[in-house]
Scaffold this motif. Structure first.
Motif, PDB file in Angstrom:
ATOM      1  N   LEU A  22       0.840  -1.196   0.000  1.00  0.00           N
ATOM      2  CA  LEU A  22       0.000   0.000   0.000  1.00  0.00           C
ATOM      3  C   LEU A  22       0.872   1.240   0.000  1.00  0.00           C
ATOM      4  O   LEU A  22       1.877   1.313   0.702  1.00  0.00           O
ATOM      5  N   GLY A  23       0.483   2.199  -0.812  1.00  0.00           N
ATOM      6  CA  GLY A  23       1.256   3.431  -0.900  1.00  0.00           C
ATOM      7  C   GLY A  23       0.346   4.611  -1.152  1.00  0.00           C
ATOM      8  O   GLY A  23      -0.831   4.461  -1.474  1.00  0.00           O
ATOM      9  N   TRP A  24       0.906   5.781  -1.012  1.00  0.00           N
ATOM     10  CA  TRP A  24       0.172   7.014  -1.220  1.00  0.00           C
ATOM     11  C   TRP A  24       0.929   7.852  -2.230  1.00  0.00           C
ATOM     12  O   TRP A  24       2.135   8.080  -2.084  1.00  0.00           O
ATOM     13  N   SER A  25       0.230   8.303  -3.249  1.00  0.00           N
ATOM     14  CA  SER A  25       0.853   9.125  -4.285  1.00  0.00           C
ATOM     15  C   SER A  25       0.854  10.577  -3.843  1.00  0.00           C
ATOM     16  O   SER A  25      -0.188  11.134  -3.492  1.00  0.00           O
ATOM     17  N   ARG A  26       2.011  11.199  -3.857  1.00  0.00           N
ATOM     18  CA  ARG A  26       2.100  12.602  -3.446  1.00  0.00           C
ATOM     19  C   ARG A  26       1.473  13.521  -4.483  1.00  0.00           C
ATOM     20  O   ARG A  26       0.973  14.586  -4.160  1.00  0.00           O
ATOM     21  N   GLY A  29      -2.587  12.197  -4.474  1.00  0.00           N
ATOM     22  CA  GLY A  29      -3.177  11.850  -3.189  1.00  0.00           C
ATOM     23  C   GLY A  29      -3.941  10.536  -3.227  1.00  0.00           C
ATOM     24  O   GLY A  29      -4.681  10.220  -2.312  1.00  0.00           O
ATOM     25  N   SER A  30      -3.740   9.767  -4.275  1.00  0.00           N
ATOM     26  CA  SER A  30      -4.483   8.526  -4.462  1.00  0.00           C
ATOM     27  C   SER A  30      -3.734   7.348  -3.849  1.00  0.00           C
ATOM     28  O   SER A  30      -2.532   7.179  -4.083  1.00  0.00           O
ATOM     29  N   ILE A  31      -4.454   6.547  -3.087  1.00  0.00           N
ATOM     30  CA  ILE A  31      -3.858   5.329  -2.526  1.00  0.00           C
ATOM     31  C   ILE A  31      -3.706   4.275  -3.609  1.00  0.00           C
ATOM     32  O   ILE A  31      -2.728   3.533  -3.632  1.00  0.00           O
ATOM     33  N   ILE A  32      -4.663   4.223  -4.519  1.00  0.00           N
ATOM     34  CA  ILE A  32      -4.609   3.215  -5.592  1.00  0.00           C
ATOM     35  C   ILE A  32      -3.406   3.462  -6.494  1.00  0.00           C
ATOM     36  O   ILE A  32      -2.665   2.533  -6.826  1.00  0.00           O
TER      37      ILE A  32
END
Length: 123
Positions: A22-26, A29-32
């Motif tokens: 699981l990650g967060w796009s800077r 802001g999307s986790i997917i």
């Protein structure tokens, strides 16, 4: 995968694999999107290490390939380790960026007067 226990442990291993990626796009802001980026960055290494381990297991078992569910368990286990290290690396890089934005221009925490002025003596 004959017993219910094996099926449950297989599903739990697969879920742990996803959780560790699981990650967060800077940017968005999307986790997917962050999870997909994490998976795509680590997937080639996970496949390669899994292949090496399966070849090693085949060598030890006189050429018999392990069942597909065992291969997937090996893949998930390798992936969990790669996901852990990848996310630790990304979190560290994000923290470094955050610290750099807090103190602009601070290249080093050491000041010029903090350097050692005493000669080194060899014993």
């Amino acid at each position: 995968m004959n017993t219910l226990r094996e099926k449950i442990s297989f599903v739990l291993t697969a879920l742990a694999y996803v959780v560790f990626h699981l990650g967060w796009s800077r940017d968005t802001g999307s986790i997917i999107q962050g999870t997909v980026v994490s998976l795509l960055n680590t997937l080639p290494f996970e496949i390669g290490f899994t292949w090496v381990l399966v070849v090693f297991i085949r060598y030890l078992s006189d050429g018999q390939r392990p069942p597909w569910d065992r291969i997937l368990r090996i893949f998930f286990t390798v992936g969990i380790l790669f996901g852990l290290f990848y996310n630790l690396y990304v979190r560290g890089a994000q923290e470094q960026e955050r610290l750099k934005q807090l103190k602009p221009g601070a290249e080093s925490l050491l000041y010029q007067s903090d350097t050692r002025k005493v000669r080194w003596y060899l014993a």
